[in-house]
Design a protein around this motif. Sequence first.
Motif, PDB file in Angstrom:
ATOM      1  N   ASN A 144       0.856  -1.189   0.000  1.00 19.44           N
ATOM      2  CA  ASN A 144       0.000   0.000   0.000  1.00 19.44           C
ATOM      3  C   ASN A 144       0.890   1.237   0.000  1.00 19.44           C
ATOM      4  O   ASN A 144       1.784   1.354   0.819  1.00 19.44           O
ATOM      5  CB  ASN A 144      -0.873   0.024   1.256  1.00 19.44           C
ATOM      6  CG  ASN A 144      -2.163  -0.708   1.038  1.00 19.44           C
ATOM      7  OD1 ASN A 144      -2.199  -1.936   1.087  1.00 19.44           O
ATOM      8  ND2 ASN A 144      -3.215   0.034   0.751  1.00 19.44           N
ATOM      9  N   GLU A 145       0.603   2.125  -0.941  1.00 21.71           N
ATOM     10  CA  GLU A 145       1.381   3.365  -0.961  1.00 21.71           C
ATOM     11  C   GLU A 145       0.436   4.534  -0.820  1.00 21.71           C
ATOM     12  O   GLU A 145      -0.723   4.470  -1.229  1.00 21.71           O
ATOM     13  CB  GLU A 145       2.156   3.478  -2.274  1.00 21.71           C
ATOM     14  CG  GLU A 145       3.229   2.423  -2.366  1.00 21.71           C
ATOM     15  CD  GLU A 145       4.460   2.897  -3.109  1.00 21.71           C
ATOM     16  OE1 GLU A 145       4.606   4.117  -3.327  1.00 21.71           O
ATOM     17  OE2 GLU A 145       5.268   2.032  -3.462  1.00 21.71           O
ATOM     18  N   SER A 146       0.933   5.591  -0.237  1.00 19.90           N
ATOM     19  CA  SER A 146       0.054   6.746  -0.067  1.00 19.90           C
ATOM     20  C   SER A 146       0.475   7.874  -0.999  1.00 19.90           C
ATOM     21  O   SER A 146       1.635   8.000  -1.379  1.00 19.90           O
ATOM     22  CB  SER A 146       0.075   7.215   1.384  1.00 19.90           C
ATOM     23  OG  SER A 146       1.387   7.597   1.709  1.00 19.90           O
ATOM     24  N   VAL A 147      -0.517   8.645  -1.367  1.00 16.84           N
ATOM     25  CA  VAL A 147      -0.297   9.824  -2.187  1.00 16.84           C
ATOM     26  C   VAL A 147      -1.012  10.964  -1.469  1.00 16.84           C
ATOM     27  O   VAL A 147      -2.143  10.784  -0.993  1.00 16.84           O
ATOM     28  CB  VAL A 147      -0.880   9.617  -3.605  1.00 16.84           C
ATOM     29  CG1 VAL A 147      -0.875  10.914  -4.385  1.00 16.84           C
ATOM     30  CG2 VAL A 147      -0.107   8.540  -4.359  1.00 16.84           C
ATOM     31  N   ASP A 148      -0.358  12.080  -1.344  1.00 17.78           N
ATOM     32  CA  ASP A 148      -0.939  13.254  -0.688  1.00 17.78           C
ATOM     33  C   ASP A 148      -2.331  13.553  -1.265  1.00 17.78           C
ATOM     34  O   ASP A 148      -2.453  13.848  -2.454  1.00 17.78           O
ATOM     35  CB  ASP A 148       0.007  14.446  -0.914  1.00 17.78           C
ATOM     36  CG  ASP A 148      -0.508  15.717  -0.257  1.00 17.78           C
ATOM     37  OD1 ASP A 148      -1.610  15.680   0.338  1.00 17.78           O
ATOM     38  OD2 ASP A 148       0.198  16.740  -0.353  1.00 17.78           O
ATOM     39  N   PRO A 149      -3.386  13.451  -0.434  1.00 14.51           N
ATOM     40  CA  PRO A 149      -4.750  13.654  -0.940  1.00 14.51           C
ATOM     41  C   PRO A 149      -4.945  15.006  -1.647  1.00 14.51           C
ATOM     42  O   PRO A 149      -5.776  15.111  -2.537  1.00 14.51           O
ATOM     43  CB  PRO A 149      -5.621  13.583   0.320  1.00 14.51           C
ATOM     44  CG  PRO A 149      -4.798  12.867   1.323  1.00 14.51           C
ATOM     45  CD  PRO A 149      -3.368  13.152   1.005  1.00 14.51           C
ATOM     46  N   ALA A 150      -4.146  15.983  -1.261  1.00 16.08           N
ATOM     47  CA  ALA A 150      -4.271  17.300  -1.909  1.00 16.08           C
ATOM     48  C   ALA A 150      -3.959  17.203  -3.401  1.00 16.08           C
ATOM     49  O   ALA A 150      -4.457  17.992  -4.204  1.00 16.08           O
ATOM     50  CB  ALA A 150      -3.337  18.295  -1.234  1.00 16.08           C
ATOM     51  N   LEU A 151      -3.123  16.194  -3.755  1.00 18.28           N
ATOM     52  CA  LEU A 151      -2.737  16.049  -5.158  1.00 18.28           C
ATOM     53  C   LEU A 151      -3.745  15.199  -5.943  1.00 18.28           C
ATOM     54  O   LEU A 151      -3.591  14.977  -7.129  1.00 18.28           O
ATOM     55  CB  LEU A 151      -1.343  15.424  -5.252  1.00 18.28           C
ATOM     56  CG  LEU A 151      -0.234  16.265  -4.627  1.00 18.28           C
ATOM     57  CD1 LEU A 151       1.070  15.487  -4.583  1.00 18.28           C
ATOM     58  CD2 LEU A 151      -0.052  17.569  -5.395  1.00 18.28           C
ATOM     59  N   LEU A 152      -4.759  14.722  -5.238  1.00 16.76           N
ATOM     60  CA  LEU A 152      -5.763  13.897  -5.914  1.00 16.76           C
ATOM     61  C   LEU A 152      -7.047  14.680  -6.180  1.00 16.76           C
ATOM     62  O   LEU A 152      -8.078  14.121  -6.531  1.00 16.76           O
ATOM     63  CB  LEU A 152      -6.057  12.640  -5.085  1.00 16.76           C
ATOM     64  CG  LEU A 152      -4.854  11.722  -4.852  1.00 16.76           C
ATOM     65  CD1 LEU A 152      -5.251  10.523  -4.013  1.00 16.76           C
ATOM     66  CD2 LEU A 152      -4.266  11.254  -6.185  1.00 16.76           C
ATOM     67  N   LYS A 153      -6.970  15.973  -6.022  1.00 23.09           N
ATOM     68  CA  LYS A 153      -8.133  16.821  -6.290  1.00 23.09           C
ATOM     69  C   LYS A 153      -8.490  16.780  -7.779  1.00 23.09           C
ATOM     70  O   LYS A 153      -7.606  16.791  -8.625  1.00 23.09           O
ATOM     71  CB  LYS A 153      -7.822  18.269  -5.883  1.00 23.09           C
ATOM     72  CG  LYS A 153      -8.678  18.727  -4.697  1.00 23.09           C
ATOM     73  CD  LYS A 153      -8.387  20.173  -4.352  1.00 23.09           C
ATOM     74  CE  LYS A 153      -8.961  21.047  -5.350  1.00 23.09           C
ATOM     75  NZ  LYS A 153      -9.437  22.171  -5.558  1.00 23.09           N
ATOM     76  N   SER A 154      -9.783  16.724  -8.050  1.00 21.32           N
ATOM     77  CA  SER A 154     -10.200  16.634  -9.447  1.00 21.32           C
ATOM     78  C   SER A 154     -10.950  17.889  -9.882  1.00 21.32           C
ATOM     79  O   SER A 154     -11.775  18.411  -9.143  1.00 21.32           O
ATOM     80  CB  SER A 154     -11.104  15.415  -9.627  1.00 21.32           C
ATOM     81  OG  SER A 154     -11.484  15.319 -10.982  1.00 21.32           O
ATOM     82  N   ARG A 155     -10.658  18.321 -11.091  1.00 20.75           N
ATOM     83  CA  ARG A 155     -11.396  19.455 -11.660  1.00 20.75           C
ATOM     84  C   ARG A 155     -12.635  18.966 -12.412  1.00 20.75           C
ATOM     85  O   ARG A 155     -13.360  19.737 -12.997  1.00 20.75           O
ATOM     86  CB  ARG A 155     -10.465  20.251 -12.584  1.00 20.75           C
ATOM     87  CG  ARG A 155      -9.319  20.920 -11.828  1.00 20.75           C
ATOM     88  CD  ARG A 155      -8.276  21.481 -12.767  1.00 20.75           C
ATOM     89  NE  ARG A 155      -7.506  20.412 -13.413  1.00 20.75           N
ATOM     90  CZ  ARG A 155      -6.473  20.627 -14.225  1.00 20.75           C
ATOM     91  NH1 ARG A 155      -6.090  21.863 -14.517  1.00 20.75           N
ATOM     92  NH2 ARG A 155      -5.819  19.610 -14.782  1.00 20.75           N
ATOM     93  N   THR A 156     -12.805  17.654 -12.395  1.00 18.15           N
ATOM     94  CA  THR A 156     -13.981  17.049 -13.015  1.00 18.15           C
ATOM     95  C   THR A 156     -14.689  16.216 -11.960  1.00 18.15           C
ATOM     96  O   THR A 156     -14.036  15.480 -11.232  1.00 18.15           O
ATOM     97  CB  THR A 156     -13.549  16.135 -14.175  1.00 18.15           C
ATOM     98  OG1 THR A 156     -12.721  16.889 -15.047  1.00 18.15           O
ATOM     99  CG2 THR A 156     -14.737  15.625 -14.952  1.00 18.15           C
ATOM    100  N   LYS A 157     -16.001  16.377 -11.883  1.00 13.22           N
ATOM    101  CA  LYS A 157     -16.771  15.586 -10.908  1.00 13.22           C
ATOM    102  C   LYS A 157     -17.655  14.604 -11.639  1.00 13.22           C
ATOM    103  O   LYS A 157     -18.235  14.932 -12.680  1.00 13.22           O
ATOM    104  CB  LYS A 157     -17.698  16.517 -10.090  1.00 13.22           C
ATOM    105  CG  LYS A 157     -17.040  17.126  -8.875  1.00 13.22           C
ATOM    106  CD  LYS A 157     -18.092  17.648  -7.901  1.00 13.22           C
ATOM    107  CE  LYS A 157     -18.985  18.710  -8.479  1.00 13.22           C
ATOM    108  NZ  LYS A 157     -18.868  20.048  -7.971  1.00 13.22           N
ATOM    109  N   ARG A 158     -17.748  13.394 -11.082  1.00 17.00           N
ATOM    110  CA  ARG A 158     -18.671  12.439 -11.675  1.00 17.00           C
ATOM    111  C   ARG A 158     -20.004  12.583 -10.960  1.00 17.00           C
ATOM    112  O   ARG A 158     -20.125  12.341  -9.761  1.00 17.00           O
ATOM    113  CB  ARG A 158     -18.098  11.031 -11.500  1.00 17.00           C
ATOM    114  CG  ARG A 158     -19.009   9.956 -12.008  1.00 17.00           C
ATOM    115  CD  ARG A 158     -18.212   8.699 -12.215  1.00 17.00           C
ATOM    116  NE  ARG A 158     -18.984   7.536 -11.833  1.00 17.00           N
ATOM    117  CZ  ARG A 158     -18.892   6.360 -12.436  1.00 17.00           C
ATOM    118  NH1 ARG A 158     -18.076   6.196 -13.444  1.00 17.00           N
ATOM    119  NH2 ARG A 158     -19.596   5.338 -12.033  1.00 17.00           N
TER     120      ARG A 158
END
Lengths: 265, 333
Positions: B182-196
């Motif tokens: 399991n690896e983590s990625v800073d949630p701030a970098l997973l922000k999306s400009r597109t919403k489903r």
Amino acid sequence: MKIVVPIKQVPETNNVKMDPVTGTMVRDGVEPIINPLDLYAIEEGVLLKERIGGEVRALSMGPKKAILAIKEAIAMGCDDGILLSDRAFAGADTWATSYVLSQAIKKIGDYDLIICGERATDGDTGQVGPGIATWLDIPFATYINKIVEIRENSLVVERMVEDGYEILEIETPCLLTVVKEINYPRLPSLRRKQLARQIEIPVWGPADIEADTKNLGLKGSPTRVVKISTPQVTRNGKLLTPKNENEIEAAVDQLIEFLQGKEII
Amino acid sequence: MSYKGVWILGEQEAGNIKSVSYELLKRGRELADKLGVELTAVMLGKKMARERLQELVYRGADKVIVVEDPALEYFLPDPYVNAMEILINRHRPEILIASATSTGRTVAPALAIRCNTGLTADCTGLDIDAENGNLIQTRPAIGGNILATIRTPNHRPQMATVRPHSNKPLDPDRHRTGRIINESVDPALLKSRTKRLEFKKNEDAGSNIQDAEIVIAGGKGFKKEENFRILHEVAALLGGAVGATRDAVDLGWATYPHQVGLSGKTISPKLYMGIGISGSVQHLAGIKTSENIIAVNNDPEAQIFRVADFGIVGDLFEVLPLIKQKLQAIKKQ
């Protein structure tokens, strides 16, 4: 709404020749047309303009004669267009192509929406649209079959995937690649054809778009076509020509046996 | 730090691993073995069950890297591209392959720009150059009329998308072992400009021609829309999907998701049956990599017979009802 539509001129026929040395396409002697899948992008841009106002600008990278593609886009309803043409651009892969188009769009500056065709029918990659958006660092969505709603700072769009449709809200400015289902492209009107004939199309080179020359053309492309071959298409399959009812039934029996032999049924 | 190892980008839906992931593992395994390096499967999702990830090991992965975050529940370009970019910069694989699905063909081109590397679309062949270890990528282009061999000599990772169903998945080997990390990625970098906002599943089950093992397609030879019904009936008997030519779609006999060919979808099912289809260059481009091709057409000169493994020259209105009848009889047994 200010819209940019990047388009590609592709060879009309499927009998295209390849340069055995560079592995790129020989375009001489082949009638060039607008990539058929780009017509949907042009039409969607023009439809949006007719609905809410604004302007639509066609953009293409290619040889000088790609001016014809831009003129045709204008005849379909685009307001104007720009051609990116220079020896240095030649032989570009999708990485270098999307770089040049994005630099041109940066130069244009003021835009709300970029609409691309799903892919070109010659290269068949579908990579340039997402590439442009990434160079520009704007949101993008692929395989769009419907623009559902235009909001203040976003669009609601429908995206066709393998097993259904996603409804997405995407912030603007953004880039969409559209599929054939989105509209029915119009034919150019005579009046607009005449208009297109008179419009002067600016031709931009590397300096006009402040391009980093090491990112251009074949030299700037990370990928290399190293070999081109013509696949053997004939499978030399079994062909039955039944002449009467009994023979038809026997042929269908053989077909069923074929399916059973391949463990399909 | 140099680039090493082969990666595949797996796909999931609601935490279930999609079979294209296993197809990629087969390709990846061959490449990794030739290079003598590890094969890693990368999975992005909201929550991935351990036993599902273990399946990736059984099917060829030496290592599974998983990133779990609510932002990764569904495919969206921003979080997927960002997460992959971070992982690539962290581990530096020499090869990354993704499936040429609506997801793979969207994430890969953006990622290639971010990582400043080359990408080859929709490959049907991948190999390693024995001399220098470079990836040799083969893909059809210009309507399938040519096969291009492409390399990415000086940029890493070498990236390719692979045509779905162009190879079989690897069968599971329950004795295989591997690591799941399991690896983590800073949630701030997973922000999306597109919403489903919503998903509308295709009610019309027969339209998923890209995932179907069997596709039976019709063309102008059907003469009118009502005649297309039998195509749906035979498809249902075979457990397959219904395809259509551009002409048939333009005439309104089938909707666009059914369209096979250059301006529709490229498919590689186990069985493709073309009924009342002459076989334009554009249509054939979409079916050439099918495993088995059957054609029924009343014109012996029809181009589709050139690519068919089995063909019947005859009236589809005589042949197809018979096929239906025989399939029904088999089903009853």
